[in-house]
Design a protein around this motif. Structure first.
Motif, short mmCIF file in Angstrom:
data_model
loop_
_atom_site.label_atom_id
_atom_site.label_comp_id
_atom_site.label_asym_id
_atom_site.label_seq_id
_atom_site.Cartn_x
_atom_site.Cartn_y
_atom_site.Cartn_z
N LYS A 349 0.86 -1.32 0.15
CA LYS A 349 0.00 -0.14 -0.04
C LYS A 349 0.79 1.31 -0.18
O LYS A 349 0.30 2.21 -0.85
N GLU A 350 1.92 1.24 0.67
CA GLU A 350 2.76 2.51 0.89
C GLU A 350 3.81 2.58 -0.40
O GLU A 350 3.80 3.77 -0.78
N ILE A 351 3.82 1.47 -0.82
CA ILE A 351 4.63 1.68 -2.15
C ILE A 351 3.94 2.25 -3.54
O ILE A 351 4.48 2.87 -3.99
N ALA A 352 2.54 1.71 -3.29
CA ALA A 352 1.95 2.25 -4.44
C ALA A 352 1.74 3.81 -4.17
O ALA A 352 1.91 4.75 -5.16
N ARG A 353 1.58 4.27 -3.16
CA ARG A 353 1.75 5.67 -2.80
C ARG A 353 2.93 6.49 -3.09
O ARG A 353 2.92 7.51 -3.86
N GLN A 354 3.91 5.69 -2.85
CA GLN A 354 5.20 6.19 -2.89
C GLN A 354 5.55 6.53 -4.45
O GLN A 354 6.21 7.72 -4.77
N LEU A 355 5.09 5.70 -5.26
CA LEU A 355 5.36 5.71 -6.61
C LEU A 355 4.70 6.85 -7.23
O LEU A 355 5.11 7.65 -8.19
N LYS A 378 0.11 -14.93 -4.37
CA LYS A 378 -0.71 -14.53 -5.30
C LYS A 378 -1.82 -13.19 -4.90
O LYS A 378 -1.94 -12.37 -5.36
N ASP A 379 -2.24 -13.55 -3.37
CA ASP A 379 -2.86 -12.49 -2.74
C ASP A 379 -2.24 -11.22 -2.62
O ASP A 379 -2.83 -9.95 -2.96
N LEU A 380 -0.88 -11.19 -2.36
CA LEU A 380 -0.15 -9.98 -2.43
C LEU A 380 -0.30 -9.34 -3.61
O LEU A 380 -0.27 -8.08 -3.80
N PHE A 381 0.08 -10.02 -4.80
CA PHE A 381 0.16 -9.48 -6.33
C PHE A 381 -1.04 -8.93 -6.57
O PHE A 381 -1.06 -7.86 -7.11
N ASP A 382 -2.35 -9.66 -6.33
CA ASP A 382 -3.76 -8.94 -6.28
C ASP A 382 -3.89 -7.75 -5.52
O ASP A 382 -4.30 -6.71 -6.09
N TYR A 383 -3.37 -7.68 -4.44
CA TYR A 383 -3.62 -6.46 -3.64
C TYR A 383 -2.72 -5.02 -4.08
O TYR A 383 -3.12 -4.35 -4.06
N LEU A 384 -1.68 -5.49 -4.62
CA LEU A 384 -0.73 -4.65 -5.08
C LEU A 384 -1.36 -3.87 -6.35
O LEU A 384 -1.35 -2.78 -6.37
N LYS A 385 -1.91 -4.81 -7.28
CA LYS A 385 -2.49 -4.67 -8.50
C LYS A 385 -3.75 -3.56 -8.10
O LYS A 385 -4.08 -2.48 -8.61
N GLU A 386 -4.44 -3.71 -7.02
CA GLU A 386 -5.68 -3.21 -6.59
C GLU A 386 -5.11 -1.53 -6.21
O GLU A 386 -5.73 -0.58 -6.49
N GLU A 387 -4.14 -1.62 -5.47
CA GLU A 387 -3.68 -0.40 -5.05
C GLU A 387 -2.79 0.53 -6.07
O GLU A 387 -3.22 1.74 -5.94
N MET A 388 -2.36 -0.10 -6.88
CA MET A 388 -2.00 0.71 -8.26
C MET A 388 -2.93 0.98 -9.20
O MET A 388 -2.76 1.93 -10.11
#
Length: 516
Positions: A349-355, A378-388
């Motif tokens: 979540k923080e990485i998506a914000r930092q980008l 897989k869940d982490l990958f999907d969560y990162l895509k949601e935040e991005m």
């Protein structure tokens, strides 16, 4: 999600902060002298053809020649060259393209030397601002962006945002645009057009056609390497692309920009005009809304997360590397996998914000904490895509590799936002020793003699630490009063809690710092 826009205007430009639920997610700096903004259209002059690169270097007035690749010419570049030549020669009088005969599209696999020649003039649009040692990246596939639609000359194609899923809505929008668009102009329908009526879409299209007419009007008199048509300022661009009912407040600290923003909001969304508000507090606008503190905490090599974990962000010429660390977060050895998953989600979540916040582009490699269960990866990958998904920049995310690395490519069209958060001690200038504090007021008065007597400045302000301000103003016949009688003018004294105890600065009547 509650969105707020905070605009800090200064004599040199403006800094724009976008908050989501009170958290800073985007930061933009707009300089008054900033030419070469994305979307600006220039009359470029071909300086050099590079067959090996299948590209050309173009003079647009920047210190380094801009780069134009064959693939960025656009299929209708021959029509653009023909129109430009006819308009500058006076043989084409119309401002639209109703009577213009389009040329054949160029071959996608062709050579740039077949299309362009040295010293040839061509209208070009800034696709990427100058970054690092590189000049601007150009495109001759011109487009003019509005709030609901984008106008594309020399085309008849109507494209609709893929984010509009309803077939009924897509058909409705297509029919509306087909009935109102001018001949030989294509239109891209943006996501925010969903649910909008004919009146709103038509008005937006009329505004864009007016800009195209301005382009045609200015083209004959524009000198080579000069700007023909400028994109709207960064503040209006953000409002155009983001403004929706989620916005609750837009705070501005400058009256002229306040009127501009309110007028613009009234044009694009009259029902939201009341959210534009003037900042009337004495303390600086970024300090009042806690943005300064967030900036100091969010930029820098190390970024701390709420649960005790932290990110380490390293920048290189070719890519960015982000390392996720659990820090002092403790967990059962038996529950290590769950703990790693929770830290990784928090970090994602923080990485998506930092980008978004730093506008980091190119290749980004993220080293998450190792997880052994495929479902967690897989869940982490999907969560990162949601935040991005909230990120407006084009990006691609690859699934975690077997080493636990996630790779992201993110479009970069502007220089990365880089704010240095570590500070050289203003008291000792990094030496580790300071002047005797007993001499502080003597130093201030010596500078007064120079500023008021030799430079003949009027209405200056002395900005100091709050303790020093209290000392200067203490008593009826205080230091400030003594200065008034000594220099025959009232010297305003203000404080800034972020100053060191012996730090002081002088501001002119315009609020600009006086360099000593």
């Amino acid at each position: 999600m509650v969105k707020e826009l905070i605009i800090d205007a200064t004599p040199g430009g403006a800094t724009i902060a976008l908050l989501q639920d009170k958290q800073l997610v985007e930061l933009h700096k707009e300089q008054i002298s900033n030419n070469y903004a994305v979307g600006d259209i220039y009359l470029g002059k071909i300086k050099k053809i590079m067959p090996g690169l299948n590209a050309a270097f173009v003079d647009v007035g920047y210190e380094k020649d801009a780069f134009l690749h064959y693939l960025d010419l656009g299929p209708q570049v021959l029509s653009l060259l023909k129109l430009s030549k006819q308009v500058r020669g006076g043989s084409y009088q119309s401002k639209l393209l109703d009577n213009f005969k389009l040329e054949e599209e160029i071959n996608k696999g062709g050579k740039i030397s077949e299309v362009l020649t040295k010293n040839q003039l061509i209208p070009v649009q800034i696709a990427k601002e100058p970054i690092s040692t590189k000049g601007p990246r150009l495109s001759s596939d011109l487009s003019i962006a509005g709030r609901y639609v984008i106008l594309v000359p020399f085309s008849e194609t109507i494209s609709i945002s893929k984010k509009i899923k309803s077939n009924t809505e897509r058909t409705r929008l297509r029919k509306i645009i087909e009935s109102i668009k001018p001949k030989n102009f294509g239109v891209i329908i943006r996501t925010v057009s969903e649910g909008k009526g004919v009146t709103e879409l038509q008005q937006d299209l009329i505004d864009l056609i007016s800009k195209w007419e301005s382009f045609i009007t200015r083209l004959p008199s524009t000198e080579p390497a000069k700007k023909i048509l400028g994109e709207i300022d960064r503040t209006s661009t953000i409002l155009r692309d983001l403004l929706n009912p989620d916005f609750q407040n837009i705070y501005v600290n400058d009256s002229s920009i306040f009127e501009e923003v309110r007028t613009y909001v009234h044009q694009i969304s009259p029902d939201l005009e009341s959210i534009v508000k003037m900042h009337k507090h004495k303390e600086p606008i970024f300090e009042h809304y806690g943005i300064d503190k967030q900036i100091k905490g969010a930029f820098g090599k190390t970024v701390n997360l709420a649960g005790g974990a932290y990110l380490v962000i390293e920048h290189t010429e070719a890519l960015h590397v982000i390392d996720v660390n659990s820090g002092n977060r403790t967990a059962n050895k038996e529950n290590q996998e769950t703990n790693a998953f929770q830290v990784n989600k928090e970090a994602a979540k923080e990485i998506a914000r930092q980008l978004r916040l730093r506008d980091m582009g190119g290749i980004v490699v993220i080293d998450f904490i190792d997880m052994h269960k495929p479902n967690n990866r897989k869940d982490l990958f999907d969560y990162l895509k949601e935040e991005m998904a909230l990120d407006r920049a084009k990006h691609t995310i690859l699934p975690p590799s077997k080493f636990g690395l996630v790779q992201i490519t993110r479009q970069r069209v502007r220089p990365e936002m880089n704010i240095v958060t570590s500070e050289v001690c203003p008291t000792c200038n990094g030496t580790g020793t300071i002047r005797p504090t007993i001499l502080l007021l003597d130093d201030i008065e010596n500078n007064f003699n120079f500023i008021l007597t030799e430079q003949n400045e009027k209405n200056i302000t002395l900005c100091v630490h709050p303790y020093i301000e209290a000392y200067i103003k203490k008593g009826i016949y205080n230091r400030q009063m003594k200065w008034f009688f000594k220099y025959n003018q009232w010297i305003k004294v203000t404080s800034n809690p972020s100053y060191q105890i012996t730090e002081f600065h002088f501001l002119s009547s315009k609020g600009e710092e006086i360099k000593l």
